[in-house]
Design a protein around this motif. Sequence first.
Motif, PDB file in Angstrom:
ATOM      1  N   PRO A   1     -34.723  67.727 -12.815  1.00  9.39           N
ATOM      2  CA  PRO A   1     -34.062  69.002 -13.651  1.00  9.39           C
ATOM      3  C   PRO A   1     -33.010  69.060 -12.257  1.00  9.39           C
ATOM      4  CG  PRO A   1     -35.398  69.722 -13.019  1.00  9.39           C
ATOM      5  CD  PRO A   1     -36.546  68.550 -13.193  1.00  9.39           C
ATOM      6  N   ASN A   2     -31.706  69.268 -12.290  1.00 10.60           N
ATOM      7  CA  ASN A   2     -30.974  69.424 -10.947  1.00 10.60           C
ATOM      8  C   ASN A   2     -31.095  69.259  -9.985  1.00 10.60           C
ATOM      9  OD1 ASN A   2     -28.616  71.056 -13.972  1.00 10.60           O
ATOM     10  ND2 ASN A   2     -28.010  68.684 -12.391  1.00 10.60           N
ATOM     11  N   GLY A   3     -31.006  69.453  -9.217  1.00 14.34           N
ATOM     12  CA  GLY A   3     -31.788  69.313  -7.082  1.00 14.34           C
ATOM     13  C   GLY A   3     -33.427  69.080  -7.448  1.00 14.34           C
ATOM     14  N   SER A   4     -34.074  68.157  -8.531  1.00 14.66           N
ATOM     15  CA  SER A   4     -35.467  67.700  -7.909  1.00 14.66           C
ATOM     16  C   SER A   4     -35.415  66.119  -7.233  1.00 14.66           C
ATOM     17  CB  SER A   4     -35.744  67.131  -9.205  1.00 14.66           C
ATOM     18  OG  SER A   4     -35.530  66.707  -9.652  1.00 14.66           O
ATOM     19  N   GLY A   5     -33.639  65.975  -6.495  1.00 14.01           N
ATOM     20  CA  GLY A   5     -34.028  64.701  -6.120  1.00 14.01           C
ATOM     21  C   GLY A   5     -34.433  63.191  -6.740  1.00 14.01           C
ATOM     22  N   LYS A   6     -33.522  63.538  -7.313  1.00 15.58           N
ATOM     23  CA  LYS A   6     -33.412  61.454  -8.718  1.00 15.58           C
ATOM     24  C   LYS A   6     -32.028  61.399  -7.628  1.00 15.58           C
ATOM     25  CE  LYS A   6     -31.680  64.095 -12.506  1.00 15.58           C
ATOM     26  NZ  LYS A   6     -31.836  65.044 -11.922  1.00 15.58           N
ATOM     27  N   SER A   7     -30.923  61.486  -7.243  1.00 11.25           N
ATOM     28  CA  SER A   7     -29.974  61.124  -6.530  1.00 11.25           C
ATOM     29  C   SER A   7     -30.782  60.646  -5.181  1.00 11.25           C
ATOM     30  CB  SER A   7     -28.647  61.586  -6.289  1.00 11.25           C
ATOM     31  OG  SER A   7     -28.526  62.170  -8.191  1.00 11.25           O
ATOM     32  N   THR A   8     -31.391  61.183  -4.367  1.00  7.82           N
ATOM     33  CA  THR A   8     -31.963  61.055  -3.013  1.00  7.82           C
ATOM     34  C   THR A   8     -32.611  60.552  -3.575  1.00  7.82           C
ATOM     35  OG1 THR A   8     -31.877  63.294  -3.041  1.00  7.82           O
ATOM     36  CG2 THR A   8     -33.341  62.664  -1.333  1.00  7.82           C
TER      37      THR A   8
ATOM     38  N   ILE B   1     -33.580  71.202   4.367  1.00  9.25           N
ATOM     39  CA  ILE B   1     -33.711  71.066   2.878  1.00  9.25           C
ATOM     40  C   ILE B   1     -34.351  69.956   2.856  1.00  9.25           C
ATOM     41  CG2 ILE B   1     -32.361  71.249   1.260  1.00  9.25           C
ATOM     42  CD1 ILE B   1     -29.594  71.545   2.839  1.00  9.25           C
ATOM     43  N   LYS B   2     -35.289  69.513   1.728  1.00  8.32           N
ATOM     44  CA  LYS B   2     -36.207  69.100   1.106  1.00  8.32           C
ATOM     45  C   LYS B   2     -35.340  67.607  -0.044  1.00  8.32           C
ATOM     46  CE  LYS B   2     -39.186  69.953  -1.352  1.00  8.32           C
ATOM     47  NZ  LYS B   2     -40.661  70.060  -1.757  1.00  8.32           N
ATOM     48  N   GLY B   3     -35.379  66.821   0.282  1.00  9.23           N
ATOM     49  CA  GLY B   3     -34.749  66.191  -0.720  1.00  9.23           C
ATOM     50  C   GLY B   3     -36.119  65.800  -1.622  1.00  9.23           C
TER      51      GLY B   3
ATOM     52  N   LEU C   1     -23.855  60.965   3.121  1.00 11.99           N
ATOM     53  CA  LEU C   1     -23.501  60.525   2.510  1.00 11.99           C
ATOM     54  C   LEU C   1     -23.721  61.671   0.739  1.00 11.99           C
ATOM     55  CD1 LEU C   1     -24.655  56.739   1.857  1.00 11.99           C
ATOM     56  CD2 LEU C   1     -22.627  57.813   2.353  1.00 11.99           C
ATOM     57  N   THR C   2     -22.626  62.430   0.790  1.00 15.10           N
ATOM     58  CA  THR C   2     -23.515  63.508  -0.142  1.00 15.10           C
ATOM     59  C   THR C   2     -22.865  63.630  -1.145  1.00 15.10           C
ATOM     60  OG1 THR C   2     -21.297  64.565   1.108  1.00 15.10           O
ATOM     61  CG2 THR C   2     -23.029  65.510   1.955  1.00 15.10           C
TER      62      THR C   2
ATOM     63  N   GLU D   1     -24.037  58.361  -8.649  1.00 20.12           N
ATOM     64  CA  GLU D   1     -23.188  59.346  -9.310  1.00 20.12           C
ATOM     65  C   GLU D   1     -21.923  60.239  -9.536  1.00 20.12           C
ATOM     66  OE1 GLU D   1     -26.146  63.163  -8.701  1.00 20.12           O
ATOM     67  OE2 GLU D   1     -25.572  63.815 -10.325  1.00 20.12           O
TER      68      GLU D   1
ATOM     69  N   GLU E   1     -27.159  59.216 -13.513  1.00 19.59           N
ATOM     70  CA  GLU E   1     -26.505  59.759 -14.093  1.00 19.59           C
ATOM     71  C   GLU E   1     -25.241  59.307 -15.014  1.00 19.59           C
ATOM     72  OE1 GLU E   1     -27.037  63.532 -14.748  1.00 19.59           O
ATOM     73  OE2 GLU E   1     -28.244  63.847 -13.184  1.00 19.59           O
TER      74      GLU E   1
ATOM     75  N   TYR F   1     -33.033  66.560   4.319  1.00 21.51           N
ATOM     76  CA  TYR F   1     -31.523  66.709   5.367  1.00 21.51           C
ATOM     77  C   TYR F   1     -32.056  67.621   5.615  1.00 21.51           C
ATOM     78  CZ  TYR F   1     -30.407  64.514   0.598  1.00 21.51           C
ATOM     79  OH  TYR F   1     -29.812  63.659  -0.115  1.00 21.51           O
TER      80      TYR F   1
HETATM   81  N1  LIG Z   1     -25.894  65.690   1.480  1.00 19.82           N
HETATM   82  C1  LIG Z   1     -26.522  66.460   1.522  1.00 19.82           C
HETATM   83  N2  LIG Z   1     -27.312  67.538   2.347  1.00 19.82           N
HETATM   84  C2  LIG Z   1     -28.371  68.204   2.589  1.00 19.82           C
HETATM   85  N3  LIG Z   1     -28.895  68.894   1.471  1.00 19.82           N
HETATM   86  C3  LIG Z   1     -28.549  67.823   0.337  1.00 19.82           C
HETATM   87  C4  LIG Z   1     -28.032  66.946   0.545  1.00 19.82           C
HETATM   88  N4  LIG Z   1     -28.025  66.093  -0.624  1.00 19.82           N
HETATM   89  C5  LIG Z   1     -28.784  66.796  -1.783  1.00 19.82           C
HETATM   90  N5  LIG Z   1     -29.563  68.284  -1.221  1.00 19.82           N
HETATM   91  C6  LIG Z   1     -30.526  68.376  -1.883  1.00 19.82           C
HETATM   92  O1  LIG Z   1     -31.587  67.973  -2.056  1.00 19.82           O
HETATM   93  C7  LIG Z   1     -32.232  68.283  -3.013  1.00 19.82           C
HETATM   94  C8  LIG Z   1     -32.112  67.103  -4.408  1.00 19.82           C
HETATM   95  O2  LIG Z   1     -31.070  66.761  -4.551  1.00 19.82           O
HETATM   96  P1  LIG Z   1     -30.233  65.634  -5.729  1.00 19.82           P
HETATM   97  O3  LIG Z   1     -28.592  65.094  -5.599  1.00 19.82           O
HETATM   98  O4  LIG Z   1     -31.112  64.223  -5.142  1.00 19.82           O
HETATM   99  O5  LIG Z   1     -30.796  66.201  -6.917  1.00 19.82           O
HETATM  100  P2  LIG Z   1     -30.757  65.688  -7.901  1.00 19.82           P
HETATM  101  O6  LIG Z   1     -32.131  65.133  -8.699  1.00 19.82           O
HETATM  102  O7  LIG Z   1     -29.638  63.507  -8.384  1.00 19.82           O
HETATM  103  O8  LIG Z   1     -30.113  66.586  -8.525  1.00 19.82           O
HETATM  104  P3  LIG Z   1     -28.548  66.580 -10.007  1.00 19.82           P
HETATM  105  O9  LIG Z   1     -29.322  66.583 -11.284  1.00 19.82           O
HETATM  106  O10 LIG Z   1     -28.021  67.794  -9.765  1.00 19.82           O
HETATM  107  O11 LIG Z   1     -27.505  65.091  -9.463  1.00 19.82           O
HETATM  108  C9  LIG Z   1     -31.174  69.119  -3.445  1.00 19.82           C
HETATM  109  O12 LIG Z   1     -31.698  70.554  -3.267  1.00 19.82           O
HETATM  110  C10 LIG Z   1     -30.541  69.153  -2.895  1.00 19.82           C
HETATM  111  O13 LIG Z   1     -29.975  70.374  -2.239  1.00 19.82           O
END
Ligand SMILES: Nc1ncnc2c1ncn2[C@@H]1O[C@H](COP(=O)(O)OP(=O)(O)OP(=O)(O)O)[C@@H](O)[C@H]1O
Lengths: 322, 305
Positions: free
Chosen positions: B38-45, B18-20, A320-321, B84, B161, B15
């Motif tokens: 911040p963005n990309g810190s892994g919240k959604s993950t 790539i570290k989530g 899921l992306t 999100e 979000e 992933y």
């Molecule tokens: N489907 C995916 N494939 C590869 N890497 C992913 C994928 N989804 C997220 N990532 C990576 O995992 C890390 C965390 O992403 P995530 O979306 O969880 O961050 P976030 O805190 O929700 O950011 P945002 O505030 O931008 O929503 C990031 O480095 C992102 O590049």
Amino acid sequence: MESESTSQIYSLGYRKWEKKFKGTIYRILTIALVEAKTALGSRIVKLLIFARVAILVIGIFKLITFGISGITFMLSFDALFGLMMSPTFLPIFAGKTAFLKVFAAMLGSQFSFFDVLLIGWVGSSLISNDREYNSITLYLSRPIRKTEYVIGKYGAVFIYVLSFTWVPTTLYFFTLEILMERSFSQIAFDIVSVYFPALLSGLINGLLIMTLVLSLSSITKRGLYVGMLTAAINPLSILFSQIMRNVLGVDFWYLFSLPICLKIIQLFLIGVSPSDYFASTQETAINLSPISAGICFLFIGVLILIFLYILIRQIRKLELTE
Amino acid sequence: MPDVIIEAKNLTKFYGPIKGIESVDFEFHGGTLGILGPNGSGKSTMIKCLIGLLNITEGESYVLGYNSSKDARRIRQLIGYMPEARCIPLDMDGISVCTYFGRLVGMPKADAMQRAHECLDYVGLKEQRYRKTGTYSAGMIQRLKMAQALVHDPDLLLIDEPTNGLDPVGREEMLELIRDLNRNGKHILLSSHILPDVEETCESTLILSEGHLVKYGNLNDLLTKDREFYKIKVNNPETFYEILVNDGMMEVSIKDEILIIQGDADVPSKVIKLAASNNFQLMLLDRERYTLEEFFVELMKSQDI
Ligand SMILES: Nc1ncnc2c1ncn2[C@@H]1O[C@H](COP(=O)(O)OP(=O)(O)OP(=O)(O)O)[C@@H](O)[C@H]1O
Ligand SMILES: [Mg+2]
């Protein structure tokens, strides 16, 4: 001010639901029915359905007004839609086998050009749209497995496929029975030996096209490509098979044309010899090996499996992306 | 309902390379929890791992007592998830979307339909609910996403979000909605990179940075503990800085000739003593609080080191 009203509504109208969840089958059926209904909202789908019904009505009308032996007009129209090939051979085969021959001719390839287009259109948007807009995340945030999701989508297309093969088949069959003034025992016999096999053949047609459309739909995010590809498959494969047969002289040329392949299966199922049939409808004699039906079955079966495999693999792969 | 609403043990998701998130441990006992980062810190993950939308690489997590990998489907019956991304199918109207996703949880059609209307009323989507969602504004989409998360009356809401793309009024309404849900007994896990969002809605917070858990605890405790600092102006800041560091003050920095010291209440007396004994002229000694934003930035900076 706005927030006050929202909280008020919340506490007023909030109805506790006793949380009795329905099972997997209910959820799959829900996907199928809701998606099929949603597809109906598209103007293109409505237009194609209208065209399809018009062809059906014209076909029945022709049958009734011109009688079963005199249908020779609108040949090009028939050829274009791959349906209701005019049974010009009828005078030759009048008699006992006439019913079968006419019925087989009426069915045509059981799938008109419109059907393929429509199924392509409906099916293509089903999965690719979900991928493009990430709706798949929303589905999977429900207690739904990926396979259930795919089966549900499959079901939606299936509803269309069934209506497009089974409704015309049924109408042709019973119109013909009535026109030929068959006795009740004959009708009963035909239902078992011809009608049901014809339905089965429609099902095989449908399965192939559905799987093809859905697997394409899962590969690309662009529904349009899927529709175009699917629509192109019939004419292209006919062309290709003719080249194979007439230019290269390949024995199994019919395998290169999906419509002919499916037609051979259909003829076999309703009990008409493919060689006889093609000999009476085509100008030139066609040599078909006696085992051609078996080969076609195998070929179509393998194709369905391949498409199914692609579909399942694609769905599995879906991380899921967002 | 179990005591521990959410429990993560060494929760890790990669992933591919790539570290989530990596080795996240925490327990959430209910109420409201804000995930900050911040963005990309892994919240959604993290949210997706919790409800089993992603395969967990290592570790495990439990939501409402159920294992995220093994009983994901049970979890998803009991929680509401507001993703999100847009996610809403385009060619349906709002009420159909809401009813549809209610039915997909397993609600009978009539129940789903009635609840869908109630939820749409609640989030404030009025006649727009009969329009195709393709014509919706960002704000309407957010509301619809909230309604579909509520339709099956879940005990726990995971909200990713929620204020994305909302104007100030819309944002305030969305936050009020979340507070109201909490007052009505829903547990809430909310993710945001906007600090005030969390500050205005959540009791506790979990701070993520580059996939790691940085801080977890009661929001007020966290803020009063680390959020205070002292501003000092002296005639010769560089030298005084050395003196302070030599004296064992760890968290000192210089910015625009002004010394900034993190520390507790004994900092002022120490500074005055040191200034007096070393003949520095103290021009300013102020106790200040970071704004939440600054606090956050400082926290992230200290994480880098
Ligand atoms: N489907 C995916 N494939 C590869 N890497 C992913 C994928 N989804 C997220 N990532 C990576 O995992 C890390 C965390 O992403 P995530 O979306 O969880 O961050 P976030 O805190 O929700 O950011 P945002 O505030 O931008 O929503 C990031 O480095 C992102 O590049
Ligand atoms: Mg995110």
